[in-house]
Enzyme design. Structure first.
Site, PDB file in Angstrom:
ATOM      1  N   ASN A  41       0.830  -1.207   0.000  1.00  0.00           N
ATOM      2  CA  ASN A  41       0.000   0.000   0.000  1.00  0.00           C
ATOM      3  C   ASN A  41       0.859   1.248   0.000  1.00  0.00           C
ATOM      4  OD1 ASN A  41      -2.144  -1.678   0.046  1.00  0.00           O
ATOM      5  ND2 ASN A  41      -2.675  -1.339   2.196  1.00  0.00           N
ATOM      6  N   HIS A  85       6.030  -0.631  -2.559  1.00  0.00           N
ATOM      7  CA  HIS A  85       5.532   0.025  -3.773  1.00  0.00           C
ATOM      8  C   HIS A  85       5.531   1.548  -3.672  1.00  0.00           C
ATOM      9  CE1 HIS A  85       3.240  -3.866  -5.168  1.00  0.00           C
ATOM     10  NE2 HIS A  85       4.536  -3.936  -5.356  1.00  0.00           N
ATOM     11  N   CYS A 137      12.276  13.238  -6.970  1.00  0.00           N
ATOM     12  CA  CYS A 137      12.846  14.127  -7.975  1.00  0.00           C
ATOM     13  C   CYS A 137      13.754  13.319  -8.888  1.00  0.00           C
ATOM     14  CB  CYS A 137      13.637  15.259  -7.313  1.00  0.00           C
ATOM     15  SG  CYS A 137      14.455  16.312  -8.521  1.00  0.00           S
ATOM     16  N   THR A 165      -4.588  -9.017   0.086  1.00  0.00           N
ATOM     17  CA  THR A 165      -3.914  -8.847  -1.201  1.00  0.00           C
ATOM     18  C   THR A 165      -4.375  -9.951  -2.149  1.00  0.00           C
ATOM     19  OG1 THR A 165      -1.765  -8.613  -2.290  1.00  0.00           O
ATOM     20  CG2 THR A 165      -1.811  -9.982  -0.333  1.00  0.00           C
ATOM     21  N   SER A 166      -4.546  -9.568  -3.423  1.00  0.00           N
ATOM     22  CA  SER A 166      -5.198 -10.471  -4.380  1.00  0.00           C
ATOM     23  C   SER A 166      -4.268 -11.545  -4.923  1.00  0.00           C
ATOM     24  CB  SER A 166      -5.739  -9.656  -5.555  1.00  0.00           C
ATOM     25  OG  SER A 166      -4.659  -9.035  -6.228  1.00  0.00           O
ATOM     26  N   ASN A 211      -7.943 -12.828   4.043  1.00  0.00           N
ATOM     27  CA  ASN A 211      -8.439 -12.052   2.899  1.00  0.00           C
ATOM     28  C   ASN A 211      -9.950 -12.188   2.815  1.00  0.00           C
ATOM     29  OD1 ASN A 211      -7.363 -10.396   0.708  1.00  0.00           O
ATOM     30  ND2 ASN A 211      -8.257 -11.895  -0.685  1.00  0.00           N
ATOM     31  N   LEU A 212     -10.570 -11.217   2.169  1.00  0.00           N
ATOM     32  CA  LEU A 212     -12.028 -11.243   2.035  1.00  0.00           C
ATOM     33  C   LEU A 212     -12.507 -12.517   1.352  1.00  0.00           C
ATOM     34  CD1 LEU A 212     -14.497  -9.481   2.618  1.00  0.00           C
ATOM     35  CD2 LEU A 212     -14.232  -8.467   0.358  1.00  0.00           C
ATOM     36  N   GLU A 213     -11.726 -12.974   0.380  1.00  0.00           N
ATOM     37  CA  GLU A 213     -12.099 -14.156  -0.408  1.00  0.00           C
ATOM     38  C   GLU A 213     -10.794 -14.878  -0.735  1.00  0.00           C
ATOM     39  OE1 GLU A 213     -13.789 -11.976  -3.635  1.00  0.00           O
ATOM     40  OE2 GLU A 213     -11.824 -11.259  -4.283  1.00  0.00           O
TER      41      GLU A 213
HETATM   42  P1  NAD Z   1      -4.639  -6.182  -4.230  1.00  0.00           P
HETATM   43  O1  NAD Z   1      -4.069  -6.868  -5.398  1.00  0.00           O
HETATM   44  O2  NAD Z   1      -3.825  -6.042  -3.021  1.00  0.00           O
HETATM   45  O3  NAD Z   1      -6.143  -6.864  -3.950  1.00  0.00           O
HETATM   46  C1  NAD Z   1      -7.021  -6.488  -2.919  1.00  0.00           C
HETATM   47  C2  NAD Z   1      -7.485  -7.766  -2.192  1.00  0.00           C
HETATM   48  O4  NAD Z   1      -8.095  -7.376  -0.978  1.00  0.00           O
HETATM   49  C3  NAD Z   1      -8.504  -8.606  -2.979  1.00  0.00           C
HETATM   50  O5  NAD Z   1      -8.119  -9.962  -2.964  1.00  0.00           O
HETATM   51  C4  NAD Z   1      -9.805  -8.415  -2.177  1.00  0.00           C
HETATM   52  O6  NAD Z   1     -10.595  -9.594  -2.146  1.00  0.00           O
HETATM   53  C5  NAD Z   1      -9.275  -8.128  -0.792  1.00  0.00           C
HETATM   54  N1  NAD Z   1     -10.172  -7.329   0.044  1.00  0.00           N
HETATM   55  C6  NAD Z   1     -11.037  -6.359  -0.335  1.00  0.00           C
HETATM   56  N2  NAD Z   1     -11.663  -5.844   0.726  1.00  0.00           N
HETATM   57  C7  NAD Z   1     -11.188  -6.493   1.813  1.00  0.00           C
HETATM   58  C8  NAD Z   1     -11.471  -6.423   3.217  1.00  0.00           C
HETATM   59  N3  NAD Z   1     -12.361  -5.564   3.718  1.00  0.00           N
HETATM   60  N4  NAD Z   1     -10.796  -7.256   4.051  1.00  0.00           N
HETATM   61  C9  NAD Z   1      -9.892  -8.133   3.557  1.00  0.00           C
HETATM   62  N5  NAD Z   1      -9.603  -8.247   2.259  1.00  0.00           N
HETATM   63  C10 NAD Z   1     -10.230  -7.438   1.386  1.00  0.00           C
HETATM   64  O7  NAD Z   1      -5.019  -4.749  -4.514  1.00  0.00           O
HETATM   65  P2  NAD Z   1      -5.357  -4.082  -5.869  1.00  0.00           P
HETATM   66  O8  NAD Z   1      -6.395  -3.115  -5.557  1.00  0.00           O
HETATM   67  O9  NAD Z   1      -5.601  -5.137  -6.866  1.00  0.00           O
HETATM   68  O10 NAD Z   1      -4.008  -3.286  -6.183  1.00  0.00           O
HETATM   69  C11 NAD Z   1      -2.861  -3.728  -6.856  1.00  0.00           C
HETATM   70  C12 NAD Z   1      -1.676  -2.830  -6.470  1.00  0.00           C
HETATM   71  O11 NAD Z   1      -2.047  -1.460  -6.230  1.00  0.00           O
HETATM   72  C13 NAD Z   1      -1.037  -3.251  -5.163  1.00  0.00           C
HETATM   73  O12 NAD Z   1       0.280  -2.826  -5.126  1.00  0.00           O
HETATM   74  C14 NAD Z   1      -1.861  -2.451  -4.188  1.00  0.00           C
HETATM   75  O13 NAD Z   1      -1.400  -2.462  -2.888  1.00  0.00           O
HETATM   76  C15 NAD Z   1      -1.861  -1.085  -4.867  1.00  0.00           C
HETATM   77  N6  NAD Z   1      -2.971  -0.269  -4.300  1.00  0.00           N
HETATM   78  C16 NAD Z   1      -2.756   0.325  -3.090  1.00  0.00           C
HETATM   79  C17 NAD Z   1      -3.788   0.994  -2.454  1.00  0.00           C
HETATM   80  C18 NAD Z   1      -3.527   1.628  -1.098  1.00  0.00           C
HETATM   81  O14 NAD Z   1      -2.422   2.090  -0.854  1.00  0.00           O
HETATM   82  N7  NAD Z   1      -4.493   1.630  -0.204  1.00  0.00           N
HETATM   83  C19 NAD Z   1      -5.043   1.084  -3.065  1.00  0.00           C
HETATM   84  C20 NAD Z   1      -5.210   0.487  -4.348  1.00  0.00           C
HETATM   85  C21 NAD Z   1      -4.159  -0.196  -4.937  1.00  0.00           C
HETATM   86 ZN    ZN Z   2      15.610  17.574  -6.974  1.00  0.00          ZN
END
Ligand code: NAD
Ligand code: ZN
Length: 237
Positions: free
Chosen positions: A90, A107, A115, A174-175, A199-201
């Site tokens: 995140n 990330h 910069c 994380t997915s 994870n949620l699923e």
């Molecule tokens: P991801 O690949 O980490 O997937 C999100 C996962 O979280 C999914 O499997 C989903 O089922 C699960 N999920 C959703 N709600 C949940 C809950 N309430 N409790 C537990 N699990 C839950 O994330 P992404 O959105 O596919 O993003 C890909 C990339 O982008 C990664 O590097 C990610 O961290 C980044 N990203 C970061 C943020 C942030 O900083 N908050 C937001 C969006 C994307």
């Molecule tokens: Zn600079």
């Protein structure tokens, strides 16, 4: 007995704080696929578009609050005597705002600007669309300090070093779609480390974990932390 823990967190741990995962909204932003905005090629082609996307997200996260899942990990961090590393994909700062200290942003971070002229990363809260000068060298070459698709995540050496010392690997929200983060569970398995998914699923890599629990992070994570602190965290599902 568990003594050294590596935790990997993804967008799912921040979902209940109201920060969209990329998959929310069908993976689209203003008709663009998010993957088409979060690349170095997109930034070279249309920097205004990429700046607008990150300016919006940078502003949005500042109004969000940590949820009980961040709070529970911060509590674990505060009291855990063994080694602990919270590796987060995140780019929000909710782990830190909950009080966690042993956090590694593989990330990058929304609240930093990088910069490309002097290579310094500075704390940043404002928009970048108007090309403000770098606070260090004054060049107008700031970009979001975000690891885009196709770029190398930060501090992988430290992550693997922590994994080699670990006896428990836990993946939260994380997915399992974005590498190399998604491969850490297999690296952990090869090292003989116990692995748990929260994870949620079921994630794409769910079958690689010794145990998996499915539900909202705000419930699963505090419950798991209580178990670990009670000495039962490594005992399966
Ligand atoms: P991801 O690949 O980490 O997937 C999100 C996962 O979280 C999914 O499997 C989903 O089922 C699960 N999920 C959703 N709600 C949940 C809950 N309430 N409790 C537990 N699990 C839950 O994330 P992404 O959105 O596919 O993003 C890909 C990339 O982008 C990664 O590097 C990610 O961290 C980044 N990203 C970061 C943020 C942030 O900083 N908050 C937001 C969006 C994307
Ligand atoms: Zn600079």
């Amino acid at each position: 007995m568990v003594s050294n823990i590596v935790i990997l967190t993804g967008a799912g741990i921040s979902a209940e704080s109201g920060i969209d995962t990329f998959r929310d909204g069908g993976g689209l932003w203003e008709q663009h696929r998010v993957e088409d905005v979060a690349t170095p090629e997109a930034f070279a082609r249309d920097p205004d578009l990429v700046h607008r996307f990150y300016d919006m997200r940078r502003e949005a996260i500042q109004a969000k609050l940590p949820n009980p899942a961040h709070g529970a990990l911060a509590r674990l961090d505060a009291v855990w005597n063994g080694r602990l590393l919270i590796v987060t994909q995140n780019v929000d700062d909710l782990h830190e705002r909950a009080g966690a200290r042993r956090v590694l942003h593989m990330h990058g971070e929304h609240l930093k600007a990088w910069c490309t002229a002097c290579d310094v990363r500075s704390p940043w809260r404002e928009p970048l669309i108007d090309r403000p000068p770098c606070p260090v060298c004054q060049s107008r070459s700031l970009r979001p300090d975000i690891v885009w698709f196709g770029e190398m995540p930060y501090r992988m050496g430290e992550i693997y070093a922590a994994l080699r010392e670990a006896d428990l690997f836990v993946s939260i929200g994380t997915s399992g779609a974005v590498y190399p983060a998604a491969g850490l569970v297999r690296d952990a398995r090869e090292l003989g480390i116990e692995t748990l998914e929260l994870n949620l699923e079921p994630s794409q890599g769910s079958q690689w974990f010794h145990a998996a629990r499915h539900g909202p992070a705000s419930e699963l994570v505090p419950a798991w932390v209580e178990e670990v602190l009670a000495g039962a965290g490594n005992s399966g599902p």
